[in-house]
Design an enzyme around this catalytic site. Structure first.
Site, PDB file in Angstrom:
ATOM      1  N   GLU A  90     -23.181   1.947  44.649  1.00 59.91           N
ATOM      2  CA  GLU A  90     -22.053   1.024  44.512  1.00 59.91           C
ATOM      3  C   GLU A  90     -20.750   1.660  44.994  1.00 59.91           C
ATOM      4  OE1 GLU A  90     -23.669  -1.128  40.406  1.00 59.91           O
ATOM      5  OE2 GLU A  90     -21.835   0.075  40.389  1.00 59.91           O
ATOM      6  N   CYS A 103     -13.369   3.297  45.144  1.00 57.70           N
ATOM      7  CA  CYS A 103     -14.081   4.104  44.150  1.00 57.70           C
ATOM      8  C   CYS A 103     -15.506   4.285  44.653  1.00 57.70           C
ATOM      9  CB  CYS A 103     -14.068   3.408  42.794  1.00 57.70           C
ATOM     10  SG  CYS A 103     -14.953   4.303  41.495  1.00 57.70           S
ATOM     11  N   CYS A 110     -27.678   8.718  37.796  1.00 57.95           N
ATOM     12  CA  CYS A 110     -26.950   9.804  37.133  1.00 57.95           C
ATOM     13  C   CYS A 110     -27.800  10.329  35.978  1.00 57.95           C
ATOM     14  CB  CYS A 110     -25.614   9.292  36.603  1.00 57.95           C
ATOM     15  SG  CYS A 110     -24.578  10.564  35.822  1.00 57.95           S
ATOM     16  N   CYS A 114     -24.408   9.181  29.519  1.00 55.56           N
ATOM     17  CA  CYS A 114     -23.319   8.636  28.691  1.00 55.56           C
ATOM     18  C   CYS A 114     -23.697   7.250  28.162  1.00 55.56           C
ATOM     19  CB  CYS A 114     -22.027   8.558  29.492  1.00 55.56           C
ATOM     20  SG  CYS A 114     -21.455  10.171  30.077  1.00 55.56           S
ATOM     21  N   CYS A 117     -22.250   3.817  29.799  1.00 55.60           N
ATOM     22  CA  CYS A 117     -22.239   3.677  31.258  1.00 55.60           C
ATOM     23  C   CYS A 117     -23.577   3.168  31.770  1.00 55.60           C
ATOM     24  CB  CYS A 117     -21.904   5.025  31.907  1.00 55.60           C
ATOM     25  SG  CYS A 117     -21.795   4.948  33.701  1.00 55.60           S
ATOM     26  N   GLU A 158     -22.344  12.083  38.868  1.00 58.65           N
ATOM     27  CA  GLU A 158     -21.393  13.110  38.426  1.00 58.65           C
ATOM     28  C   GLU A 158     -21.044  13.978  39.637  1.00 58.65           C
ATOM     29  OE1 GLU A 158     -19.081  15.874  37.391  1.00 58.65           O
ATOM     30  OE2 GLU A 158     -19.525  14.459  35.750  1.00 58.65           O
ATOM     31  N   LEU A 213     -13.190  12.094  28.986  1.00 56.98           N
ATOM     32  CA  LEU A 213     -13.208  12.737  27.669  1.00 56.98           C
ATOM     33  C   LEU A 213     -13.878  11.843  26.626  1.00 56.98           C
ATOM     34  CD1 LEU A 213     -12.324  15.200  26.007  1.00 56.98           C
ATOM     35  CD2 LEU A 213     -10.173  13.987  25.545  1.00 56.98           C
ATOM     36  N   CYS A 329     -19.155   0.719  36.541  1.00 55.64           N
ATOM     37  CA  CYS A 329     -20.109   1.595  37.224  1.00 55.64           C
ATOM     38  C   CYS A 329     -21.548   1.243  36.875  1.00 55.64           C
ATOM     39  CB  CYS A 329     -19.853   3.051  36.850  1.00 55.64           C
ATOM     40  SG  CYS A 329     -18.396   3.743  37.617  1.00 55.64           S
TER      41      CYS A 329
END
Length: 340
Positions: A90, A103, A110, A114, A117, A158, A213, A329
């Site tokens: 994407e 972006c 990935c 997380c 996500c 990442e 974070l 994302c």
């Protein structure tokens, strides 16, 4: 097959030299590739013999638009690109008064896991090549017809988990004979790989480092971001302080506001204590809901912002773009995978 677009100008010159070609040919080919040439036949200032040799030995990457969604709300455009091997990634084009930002993704999938996500659902498939990263900037600009002035490495994957490729991409996209996008117009987002942050600092690049974070304490962060179990909040902030001391570049801390998880006053106070004495900026992000996740958007964004500001912390709230087009994302890729 040789991937010329992933080469630096110097590497391209060395490759051509082995075939007895003059050095200036490298600059010609580099310019063609960075303008979006899809075949060597288009390179009309090269001899026919050289074009045939290149076609026999080299490949030119060119992603295909698998899907394209344009927001009726703000013009944000999301691309799902199909790569040569059939995998999809994407790219999002965001239009601002100060310029157009793209972006981009750095990996297919990935492995960071997380919880909030969609990119990580299904894990990592493979790293992208420098050319595949460059193509996202190049062909988004060509398809949309608008100039790209800013880049954010915050799409699928990442970036610091694909470290060498990302460095090569930055060198290519910054090159004056290519797209020539300055480092100060590039942001790189990481989930907080402390050792890689130290490694990046050594290059003293003038880009903006954004740290995802999302929680200031180990218990919460480890729950929503598995990477924290290996790193820890204290070690991450220590790496961030070293990064600032080495580069002089202020870090942006991305903080997705999740209802009842990371939006309490004590977490705002703890975040402020971590940031005390080191210039930084907190970017609060209203959470985009992911269908497969139980996490919900916080109702305390304004209160959390006010609490941080009371400690002297610079805070902004990210404007939500593309809310009607799966702009978060991994959402569009995930939907295509489920349908396919």
């Amino acid at each position: 097959m040789i991937d010329l677009k992933s080469m630096t100008l110097e590497e391209m010159g060395a490759y051509l030299k082995t075939g007895g070609e003059p050095a200036f040919r490298a600059k010609q080919i580099f310019t063609w590739l960075h303008r979006g040439a899809g075949s060597f036949e288009e390179m009309t200032n090269l001899s026919k013999a050289l074009r045939e040799k290149l076609a026999a030995e080299c490949l030119i990457t060119r992603p295909q638009v698998a899907r394209k969604q344009v927001s009726a709300l703000d013009g944000t455009t999301k691309y799902l690109w199909r790569l040569e091997d059939g995998n999809c990634i994407e790219t999002v084009l965001m239009r601002y008064h100060h310029g157009n930002t793209v972006c981009i993704s750095s990996q297919v999938g990935c492995r960071m896991g997380c919880a909030f996500c969609a990119s990580t659902l299904g894990g990592k498939v493979r790293d992208l090549t420098p050319a595949e990263m460059l193509d996202q900037v190049l062909f988004t600009g060509l398809d949309s017809g608008v100039p790209i002035s800013n880049i954010v490495l915050m799409g699928i994957g990442e970036p610091l988990d694909n470290f060498d490729t990302v460095l090569r991409f930055l060198e290519l996209v910054n090159h004056p004979e290519g797209l020539n996008i300055g480092m100060r117009h590039i942001s790189l987002s990481t989930c907080g790989l402390a050792d890689q942050i130290d490694k990046l600092a050594d290059y003293k690049l003038q880009l903006t480092l954004s740290v995802s974070l999302h929680a200031p304490d180990d218990e919460t962060r480890s729950h929503i971001m598995p990477v924290n179990r290996a790193v820890g909040v204290e070690r991450l902030f220590a790496a961030c302080r070293r990064y600032f001391e080495t580069t002089g570049r202020r870090i942006s801390y991305e903080y997705a506001m999740i209802d009842g998880v990371n939006d309490s006053d004590w977490q705002a106070d703890l975040l402020a204590r971590h940031l005390k004495g080191t210039p930084g900026h907190v970017n609060l992000i209203p959470l985009n809901e992911v269908k497969e996740s139980p996490l919900k958007p916080s109702r305390r964004v304004a209160a959390f912002q006010k609490r941080l500001e009371s400690h002297g912390i610079t805070v902004t709230v990210r404007r939500k773009l593309g809310g009607d087009i799966d702009a978060s994302c991994g959402q569009l890729r995930r939907k295509a995978m489920q349908e396919g």
